[in-house]
Motif scaffolding. Sequence first.
Motif, mmCIF file in Angstrom:
data_model
loop_
_atom_site.group_PDB
_atom_site.id
_atom_site.type_symbol
_atom_site.label_atom_id
_atom_site.label_comp_id
_atom_site.label_asym_id
_atom_site.label_seq_id
_atom_site.Cartn_x
_atom_site.Cartn_y
_atom_site.Cartn_z
ATOM 1 N N UNK A 91 0.697 -1.148 0.046
ATOM 2 C CA UNK A 91 -0.019 0.151 -0.179
ATOM 3 C C UNK A 91 1.029 1.016 0.107
ATOM 4 N N UNK A 92 0.617 2.162 -0.599
ATOM 5 C CA UNK A 92 1.450 3.405 -0.600
ATOM 6 C C UNK A 92 0.395 4.776 -0.915
ATOM 7 N N UNK A 93 0.786 5.871 -0.137
ATOM 8 C CA UNK A 93 0.111 6.927 -0.681
ATOM 9 C C UNK A 93 0.795 7.418 -2.030
ATOM 10 N N UNK A 94 -0.201 8.511 -2.518
ATOM 11 C CA UNK A 94 0.356 8.972 -4.181
ATOM 12 C C UNK A 94 0.098 10.534 -3.848
ATOM 13 N N UNK A 95 1.358 11.128 -4.144
ATOM 14 C CA UNK A 95 1.505 12.552 -4.013
ATOM 15 C C UNK A 95 0.123 13.085 -4.889
ATOM 16 N N UNK A 96 -0.213 14.416 -4.365
ATOM 17 C CA UNK A 96 -1.121 14.993 -5.104
ATOM 18 C C UNK A 96 -0.750 15.856 -6.601
ATOM 19 N N UNK A 97 -1.547 15.934 -7.553
ATOM 20 C CA UNK A 97 -1.234 16.191 -8.803
ATOM 21 C C UNK A 97 -0.312 17.091 -9.052
ATOM 22 N N UNK A 98 -0.451 18.235 -8.240
ATOM 23 C CA UNK A 98 0.937 19.467 -8.335
ATOM 24 C C UNK A 98 2.056 18.998 -7.864
ATOM 25 N N UNK A 99 2.083 17.735 -7.016
ATOM 26 C CA UNK A 99 3.401 17.623 -6.572
ATOM 27 C C UNK A 99 4.225 16.709 -7.611
ATOM 28 N N UNK A 100 3.562 15.993 -8.405
ATOM 29 C CA UNK A 100 4.093 15.395 -9.441
ATOM 30 C C UNK A 100 4.187 16.071 -10.806
ATOM 31 N N UNK A 101 3.040 16.653 -11.030
ATOM 32 C CA UNK A 101 2.674 17.205 -12.481
ATOM 33 C C UNK A 101 3.545 18.504 -12.634
ATOM 34 N N UNK A 102 4.068 19.292 -11.575
ATOM 35 C CA UNK A 102 4.523 20.592 -11.738
ATOM 36 C C UNK A 102 6.067 20.172 -12.247
ATOM 37 N N UNK A 161 8.018 16.160 4.454
ATOM 38 C CA UNK A 161 6.898 16.757 3.703
ATOM 39 C C UNK A 161 6.476 16.330 2.471
ATOM 40 N N UNK A 162 5.222 16.338 2.412
ATOM 41 C CA UNK A 162 4.539 16.030 1.065
ATOM 42 C C UNK A 162 2.992 15.981 1.132
ATOM 43 N N UNK A 163 2.460 16.433 0.012
ATOM 44 C CA UNK A 163 0.887 16.714 0.042
ATOM 45 C C UNK A 163 0.647 15.296 -0.868
ATOM 46 N N UNK A 164 -0.282 14.422 0.005
ATOM 47 C CA UNK A 164 -0.792 13.012 -0.652
ATOM 48 C C UNK A 164 -2.385 13.273 -0.850
ATOM 49 N N UNK A 165 -2.784 12.914 -2.156
ATOM 50 C CA UNK A 165 -4.125 12.791 -2.113
ATOM 51 C C UNK A 165 -4.870 11.471 -2.613
ATOM 52 N N UNK A 166 -4.069 10.562 -2.810
ATOM 53 C CA UNK A 166 -4.470 9.127 -3.179
ATOM 54 C C UNK A 166 -3.757 8.116 -2.514
ATOM 55 N N UNK A 167 -4.395 6.908 -2.754
ATOM 56 C CA UNK A 167 -3.945 5.620 -2.163
ATOM 57 C C UNK A 167 -3.754 4.639 -3.296
ATOM 58 N N UNK A 168 -2.818 3.890 -3.344
ATOM 59 C CA UNK A 168 -2.712 2.722 -4.336
ATOM 60 C C UNK A 168 -2.505 1.749 -3.201
ATOM 61 N N UNK A 169 -3.357 0.446 -3.696
ATOM 62 C CA UNK A 169 -3.181 -0.764 -3.064
ATOM 63 C C UNK A 169 -2.907 -1.879 -4.275
ATOM 64 N N UNK A 220 -6.263 2.447 -7.506
ATOM 65 C CA UNK A 220 -5.958 3.771 -7.007
ATOM 66 C C UNK A 220 -7.328 4.393 -6.687
ATOM 67 N N UNK A 221 -7.241 4.821 -5.076
ATOM 68 C CA UNK A 221 -8.540 5.760 -4.632
ATOM 69 C C UNK A 221 -8.085 6.854 -4.332
ATOM 70 N N UNK A 222 -9.126 7.706 -4.311
ATOM 71 C CA UNK A 222 -8.776 9.110 -3.704
ATOM 72 C C UNK A 222 -9.140 9.064 -2.180
ATOM 73 N N UNK A 223 -8.150 10.022 -1.382
ATOM 74 C CA UNK A 223 -8.353 9.807 0.138
ATOM 75 C C UNK A 223 -9.715 10.412 0.420
ATOM 76 N N UNK A 224 -10.220 9.681 1.361
ATOM 77 C CA UNK A 224 -11.629 10.437 1.956
ATOM 78 C C UNK A 224 -11.491 11.703 2.680
ATOM 79 N N UNK A 225 -12.319 12.426 2.998
ATOM 80 C CA UNK A 225 -12.601 13.829 3.639
ATOM 81 C C UNK A 225 -11.512 13.666 4.709
#
Length: 286
Positions: A91-102, A161-169, A220-225
Amino acid sequence: MSSRGRTCPRHVCWLAATVLAFATTLGADAEERVGVEVPDRTSRPSHEIRWRLAWSREGIIPFPDRPGFALTNDLGHRVEVEAAWLTTWSTALVPCPEAVGSRARSLGWFAGRALTELGLNPTEAFAGHTGIGDPSALDLPQLEDLIRLATVDAAPMEVPPQRYCNLHLLVARPPGAPAAVLPGGIDLSRTSLFLRGRWTVPGGKPLPFIIQTARADGVLLPLPAPGVIDTGRQDARVTVWRSVGTLFDGVDLPQMEPAEVERRAMRNLRDSVRLELTLNEARTDG
């Protein structure tokens, strides 16, 4: 494809990961060359991620006198399960799009065109069967007994430090795993899912069955609220809930080919995944 998550074939994810790794590395170099200011995060402390793998028992009836459980699937078939094992690979957290996309965007045409041709955005490429490690990744693999349905609490890990928005299992058999023969002669080496029991259709007699597969499946799932973990200021507990109560939905064992039975069982496990997120911002360093 699940409406809540996206899966990625092994060869596509590997190629996407190669592109992303190249894009990220060159992107960082490009930022330094052109003098783009890179945010300084050295003053932000690392925080802890705690992983919990848990199971819902909804929809199953444990046997009162022996290990195992029974359920009735959505086709009205009674299924009695006496042995069941699952290999959870990671299982792993996935960085938010801006963290990878920038960084990928700093390469302009190359990264964007390559990832677009693969049908993936940078975040999805990062989250597949990539081999690109993330500090949040819980690389197990964990052999889970689906009869006992025990909760797995992993040791806390410090994540920069990192912003994570998704999870991969990812569920997969460990490549090159040594023999894992359990009591009763069950050989689980190179196995992602094993199920043994009896199957009864309405009006029929019980039919013994064994389902054993090396299939891999990920989601790949979005993190809950609130939808984001910021490891620069938050500790987090991430609970990954799964269910065996819907494991055999849509499965007609007497009528289906073994490959289709395996595929549906793996998909049902994937679709049962639910996430629970607890954040704690009270801890401070220094």
